[in-house]
Design an enzyme around this catalytic site. Structure first.
Site, PDB file in Angstrom:
ATOM      1  N   CYS A  20       0.820  -1.207   0.000  1.00  0.00           N
ATOM      2  CA  CYS A  20       0.000   0.000   0.000  1.00  0.00           C
ATOM      3  C   CYS A  20       0.861   1.267   0.000  1.00  0.00           C
ATOM      4  O   CYS A  20       1.973   1.272   0.510  1.00  0.00           O
ATOM      5  CB  CYS A  20      -0.874   0.040   1.241  1.00  0.00           C
ATOM      6  SG  CYS A  20      -1.841  -1.422   1.482  1.00  0.00           S
TER       7      CYS A  20
ATOM      8  N   ARG B  35       5.062  -0.140  -6.000  1.00  0.00           N
ATOM      9  CA  ARG B  35       5.011  -0.930  -4.777  1.00  0.00           C
ATOM     10  C   ARG B  35       4.020  -2.090  -4.890  1.00  0.00           C
ATOM     11  O   ARG B  35       4.041  -2.996  -4.067  1.00  0.00           O
ATOM     12  CB  ARG B  35       4.605  -0.028  -3.600  1.00  0.00           C
ATOM     13  CG  ARG B  35       5.626   1.043  -3.291  1.00  0.00           C
ATOM     14  CD  ARG B  35       5.060   2.072  -2.332  1.00  0.00           C
ATOM     15  NE  ARG B  35       4.780   1.507  -1.036  1.00  0.00           N
ATOM     16  CZ  ARG B  35       5.600   1.528  -0.001  1.00  0.00           C
ATOM     17  NH1 ARG B  35       6.768   2.104  -0.124  1.00  0.00           N
ATOM     18  NH2 ARG B  35       5.261   1.002   1.146  1.00  0.00           N
TER      19      ARG B  35
ATOM     20  N   TRP C 260      -3.174  -2.632  -1.375  1.00  0.00           N
ATOM     21  CA  TRP C 260      -2.853  -4.024  -1.702  1.00  0.00           C
ATOM     22  C   TRP C 260      -3.662  -4.839  -0.716  1.00  0.00           C
ATOM     23  O   TRP C 260      -3.402  -4.785   0.492  1.00  0.00           O
ATOM     24  CB  TRP C 260      -1.350  -4.233  -1.520  1.00  0.00           C
ATOM     25  CG  TRP C 260      -0.798  -5.451  -2.168  1.00  0.00           C
ATOM     26  CD1 TRP C 260      -0.408  -5.573  -3.474  1.00  0.00           C
ATOM     27  CD2 TRP C 260      -0.507  -6.711  -1.548  1.00  0.00           C
ATOM     28  NE1 TRP C 260       0.087  -6.836  -3.695  1.00  0.00           N
ATOM     29  CE2 TRP C 260       0.041  -7.563  -2.536  1.00  0.00           C
ATOM     30  CE3 TRP C 260      -0.670  -7.221  -0.265  1.00  0.00           C
ATOM     31  CZ2 TRP C 260       0.435  -8.861  -2.283  1.00  0.00           C
ATOM     32  CZ3 TRP C 260      -0.278  -8.521  -0.009  1.00  0.00           C
ATOM     33  CH2 TRP C 260       0.267  -9.328  -1.015  1.00  0.00           C
TER      34      TRP C 260
ATOM     35  N   ASN D 276      -1.846   2.225   5.866  1.00  0.00           N
ATOM     36  CA  ASN D 276      -0.970   1.109   5.483  1.00  0.00           C
ATOM     37  C   ASN D 276      -0.739   0.270   6.730  1.00  0.00           C
ATOM     38  O   ASN D 276      -0.624   0.812   7.827  1.00  0.00           O
ATOM     39  CB  ASN D 276       0.400   1.598   5.010  1.00  0.00           C
ATOM     40  CG  ASN D 276       0.331   2.271   3.668  1.00  0.00           C
ATOM     41  OD1 ASN D 276      -0.721   2.301   3.026  1.00  0.00           O
ATOM     42  ND2 ASN D 276       1.454   2.810   3.243  1.00  0.00           N
ATOM     43  N   GLY D 277      -0.582  -1.043   6.538  1.00  0.00           N
ATOM     44  CA  GLY D 277      -0.285  -1.914   7.677  1.00  0.00           C
ATOM     45  C   GLY D 277      -1.483  -2.785   8.015  1.00  0.00           C
ATOM     46  O   GLY D 277      -2.448  -2.871   7.243  1.00  0.00           O
TER      47      GLY D 277
ATOM     48  N   GLU E  33      19.250 -16.893  -7.147  1.00  0.00           N
ATOM     49  CA  GLU E  33      18.823 -15.549  -7.520  1.00  0.00           C
ATOM     50  C   GLU E  33      18.473 -15.484  -9.018  1.00  0.00           C
ATOM     51  O   GLU E  33      17.491 -14.860  -9.402  1.00  0.00           O
ATOM     52  CB  GLU E  33      19.913 -14.533  -7.154  1.00  0.00           C
ATOM     53  CG  GLU E  33      19.651 -13.095  -7.550  1.00  0.00           C
ATOM     54  CD  GLU E  33      18.393 -12.477  -6.935  1.00  0.00           C
ATOM     55  OE1 GLU E  33      17.771 -13.090  -6.050  1.00  0.00           O
ATOM     56  OE2 GLU E  33      18.016 -11.371  -7.371  1.00  0.00           O
TER      57      GLU E  33
ATOM     58  N   LYS F  81      14.820 -14.393 -10.352  1.00  0.00           N
ATOM     59  CA  LYS F  81      14.650 -13.262 -11.271  1.00  0.00           C
ATOM     60  C   LYS F  81      13.810 -13.689 -12.459  1.00  0.00           C
ATOM     61  O   LYS F  81      12.878 -13.016 -12.873  1.00  0.00           O
ATOM     62  CB  LYS F  81      16.031 -12.831 -11.727  1.00  0.00           C
ATOM     63  CG  LYS F  81      16.464 -11.433 -11.795  1.00  0.00           C
ATOM     64  CD  LYS F  81      16.364 -10.475 -10.680  1.00  0.00           C
ATOM     65  CE  LYS F  81      15.436 -10.715  -9.570  1.00  0.00           C
ATOM     66  NZ  LYS F  81      15.678 -10.116  -8.330  1.00  0.00           N
TER      67      LYS F  81
ATOM     68  N   GLU G 174      10.021 -14.709 -11.468  1.00  0.00           N
ATOM     69  CA  GLU G 174       9.117 -13.670 -10.967  1.00  0.00           C
ATOM     70  C   GLU G 174       8.640 -12.732 -12.066  1.00  0.00           C
ATOM     71  O   GLU G 174       7.535 -12.215 -11.993  1.00  0.00           O
ATOM     72  CB  GLU G 174       9.722 -12.894  -9.788  1.00  0.00           C
ATOM     73  CG  GLU G 174      10.880 -12.009 -10.115  1.00  0.00           C
ATOM     74  CD  GLU G 174      11.442 -11.305  -8.882  1.00  0.00           C
ATOM     75  OE1 GLU G 174      10.674 -10.962  -7.989  1.00  0.00           O
ATOM     76  OE2 GLU G 174      12.666 -11.105  -8.835  1.00  0.00           O
TER      77      GLU G 174
ATOM     78  N   HIS H 101      20.103 -36.657  -6.567  1.00  0.00           N
ATOM     79  CA  HIS H 101      19.283 -37.102  -5.435  1.00  0.00           C
ATOM     80  C   HIS H 101      17.798 -36.856  -5.686  1.00  0.00           C
ATOM     81  O   HIS H 101      17.020 -36.763  -4.740  1.00  0.00           O
ATOM     82  CB  HIS H 101      19.778 -36.428  -4.152  1.00  0.00           C
ATOM     83  CG  HIS H 101      21.216 -36.745  -3.874  1.00  0.00           C
ATOM     84  ND1 HIS H 101      21.618 -37.978  -3.422  1.00  0.00           N
ATOM     85  CD2 HIS H 101      22.344 -36.019  -4.066  1.00  0.00           C
ATOM     86  CE1 HIS H 101      22.940 -37.983  -3.308  1.00  0.00           C
ATOM     87  NE2 HIS H 101      23.392 -36.804  -3.694  1.00  0.00           N
TER      88      HIS H 101
ATOM     89  N   LYS I 116       6.407  -4.445  -4.104  1.00  0.00           N
ATOM     90  CA  LYS I 116       7.800  -4.061  -3.895  1.00  0.00           C
ATOM     91  C   LYS I 116       8.224  -4.236  -2.448  1.00  0.00           C
ATOM     92  O   LYS I 116       9.330  -4.673  -2.169  1.00  0.00           O
ATOM     93  CB  LYS I 116       8.005  -2.619  -4.350  1.00  0.00           C
ATOM     94  CG  LYS I 116       9.444  -2.146  -4.250  1.00  0.00           C
ATOM     95  CD  LYS I 116      10.332  -2.873  -5.244  1.00  0.00           C
ATOM     96  CE  LYS I 116      11.796  -2.492  -5.121  1.00  0.00           C
ATOM     97  NZ  LYS I 116      12.643  -3.492  -5.806  1.00  0.00           N
TER      98      LYS I 116
END
Ligand code: F6R
Length: 609
Positions: A2, A27, A75, A101-102, A481, A485, A488, A504, A604
């Protein structure tokens, strides 16, 4: 996640709110809204959808006259993304509006309490509960009402509030969710992120937990939670507005990949003086470092992958045990941490909920906290004993690139710093490492000249639906990583494996035509990785290898295609090897027509658990 924007000035508020919200889009959000006071009424417009839609609904803000207002990108957490659940929320009596927000953790109890007092709710959100709690305590003093209401809220919040009866004022307060005030010329602003303010001012005040701000066009008055007046210094943000714009690139992600040499230089150079690593800002005494029993690195996502690289490097050079934990696991695993443990929290945003929780838990257990953070004044930075900032500038694309690279750079500095104190590095190796660090930005710049080859490779492979990454040691950390990348932003299924683990289980997934990207930069283990490549190649896999000049001849024998990075001291190879993987992910996603800067379902900064 948010975002909040607020404006109090002598010109129209709505266009500024819409512009600020657009700058917070990166974000991640699913609905947006604004409220503007026209001197008499609070006029709210909100929508399930993007800021562009909000702009259409308000004719670029023209249908919302007034010079004071607040806006929000939401969000969804409590309740679906719908028009009704979008912020701002008006209180039951319509006298005030709130953006938030939160997460208010005791919202269900407060809601019940308010229903008992005759309140009714339109939405499923915890924010409407906050609006009505303030309304409940509101007599004719909005400051007092906010202080009383927030005293009863548990969880995290950044709140922006406007009230009909004080139409020239925004009230703001926060707990564990960032809020920054922008001090302008003839206007003052409020935002959850400086990116929304840079166009109007670079003079800011970071609000701390419990503080309350009263914002008007020509004044900002700050109060403690007990409503005592307080003064705080104004800081200057040294990012300029262009840092948060695309500057001619099609996507922020590509711009940020290209900014890496500069960002890494800015992060390293001030900390190298006369051939030594100098970490002025931190207060780890040599005795403390020498006596450390253990180092714990705690982070999420890509920051966790930085931790993985740091573990290999620190154990090699500092000779102390290093554990790397996902913050979301650490907080629930009863970790073995005490006063002889250094806990390193790595976070670009400084607001990741799980990392904050892990930090607090580690602190309670007596550990010292050193954080590596990009956002100045963020919760993690504020609550740590020591902070090493990454100087990446604002990172807008959801998929991190330059923040990751600058985090790596800080871990290199810290590794050398501690190794010198512990006497676990020879003076010759130390000097060599410092020279290599100085040369790193240049090598990164050289790598970025190789974009055409990566574009070509992306054009061969962009239709694959499963891609595996393999590597050993630091190359395994990098594989994680590289794979993240790619998946996503391209939505291609991808997995990363320690090359030695293939046998394995995973090797059963290898079939003709499967692409395996092998990361083979760490010379001591290249022969081992080559053997693993042969194993998958015999089963029909296509091999794209990323290796150094030194190892290129060996890899050429077993690879279908190769990307060659410059040679470097092994400690620093990750900084180089990651760049082609970032570019590969970018171009593959571009060719698949994906939403690169704002991938689906991602935000974000992840401010919820
Ligand atoms: C991936 C990415 C995320 C973040 C993670 C932690 O590209 O950006 O995996 O690394 O959400 O975020 P911070 O570093 O802000 O704590």
């Amino acid at each position: 996640m948010c975002g909040i924007v607020g404006f109090a000035g002598h010109s129209e508020a709505a266009p500024v709110l819409l512009d600020g919200l657009a700058r917070l889009e990166y974000r991640g959000y699913d609905s947006a809204g604004v409220v503007v006071c026209d001197g008499k009424d609070l006029n709210v417009v909100k929508t399930k959808g993007y800021v562009e839609e909000l702009s259409k609904l308000t004719d670029g803000g023209k249908t919302l006259p007034g010079t004071v207002g607040i806006g929000h990108t939401r969000w969804a957490t409590h309740g679906q993304p719908t028009d009704t659940n979008a912020h701002p929320h008006l209180s039951f009596h319509g006298s005030l509006a709130v953006v938030h927000n939160g997460i208010i953790e005791n919202y269900a109890k407060l809601r019940e309490f308010l229903i008992g007092k005759g309140y009714a709710f339109k939405s499923e959100t915890d924010t409407e509960v906050a609006a009505n709690m303030i309304d409940y305590y509101y007599d004719d003093d909005i400051l007092k009402a906010v202080a009383e209401a927030t005293r009863r809220m548990e969880g995290s919040y950044a709140l922006g509030i406007v009230c009909k009866d004080v139409p020239d004022t925004i009230i703001a307060t926060r707990k564990e969710s960032p809020l920054v005030l922008g001090i302008g010329d003839g206007c003052n602003l409020l935002a959850s992120d400086v990116a929304a303010l840079l166009r109007y001012t670079r003079n800011v005040i970071y609000l701390e937990d419990g503080e309350i701000a009263e914002i008007k066009a020509d004044s900002v008055q700050l109060y403690s939670a007990e409503l005592e007046r307080i003064e705080k210094p104004v800081s200057t943000v040294d990012w300029d507005v262009s840092a948060a714009e695309k500057g001619g690139y099609e996507h922020f992600m590509l711009k940020e990949i290209m900014e890496q040499p500069d960002a890494v230089r800015k992060t390293i150079s001030p900390r190298l003086k006369d051939g030594r690593v100098v970490l002025d800002g931190i207060r780890l005494t040599p005795e403390y470092v020498k006596n450390l029993h253990k180092i714990y690195i705690v982070a999420c996502g890509s920051s966790y992958h930085v931790g993985m690289v740091a573990k290999y490097n620190m154990e090699k050079l500092v000779r102390k045990p290093v554990e790397v934990a996902l913050a979301s696991e650490f907080r629930y695993c009863d970790p073995l941490v005490d006063e002889n443990t250094l806990v390193i929290c790595i976070s670009q945003s400084g607001t990741t909920a799980d990392t904050i929780a892990a930090l607090r838990q580690a602190k309670k257990l007596g550990a010292r906290i050193l954080s590596i953070v990009n956002v100045v004044g963020s919760v993690i930075a504020e609550e740590s004993d020591d902070v090493l900032y990454t100087w990446a500038g604002p990172e807008i694309a959801v998929a991190t690139t330059k923040a990751y690279s600058t985090q790596l750079a800080v871990t290199y500095l810290l590794t050398l710093y501690m190794a010198e104190i512990c006497g676990t590095v020879t003076p010759e190796k130390y000097d060599w490492a410092v020279r290599e660090l100085e040369a790193l930005p240049e090598k990164l710049a050289k790598l970025l000249d190789n974009v055409d080859q990566i574009q070509y490779l992306a054009s061969i492979y962009f239709n694959k639906e499963d891609i595996f990454f393999i590597g050993r040691n630091i190359d395994y950390a990098l594989s994680l990583e590289g794979s993240l990348k790619l998946k996503e932003i391209s939505y291609i299924h991808s997995e990363a494996y320690a090359a030695g683990e293939l046998k394995h289980g995973t090797i059963s997934l290898i079939e003709p035509g499967r692409l395996v990207i092998s990361v083979a930069s760490y010379t001591p283990l290249v022969p081992k990785t080559v053997s693993n490549i042969v194993e998958v190649k015999t089963r029909g896999a296509e091999i794209l290898s990323i290796t150094t000049e030194e190892n290129a001849a060996d890899l050429a024998k077993v690879s279908d295609n190769m990307i060659v990075i410059p040679d470097a001291m092994d400690l620093f190879l990750p900084s180089l090897a990651i760049v082609p993987m970032q570019l590969f992910a970018y171009y593959v996603s571009l060719m698949r027509g994906c939403s690169i800067d704002k991938p689906r379902n991602l935000a974000k900064s992840v401010t919820v658990e």
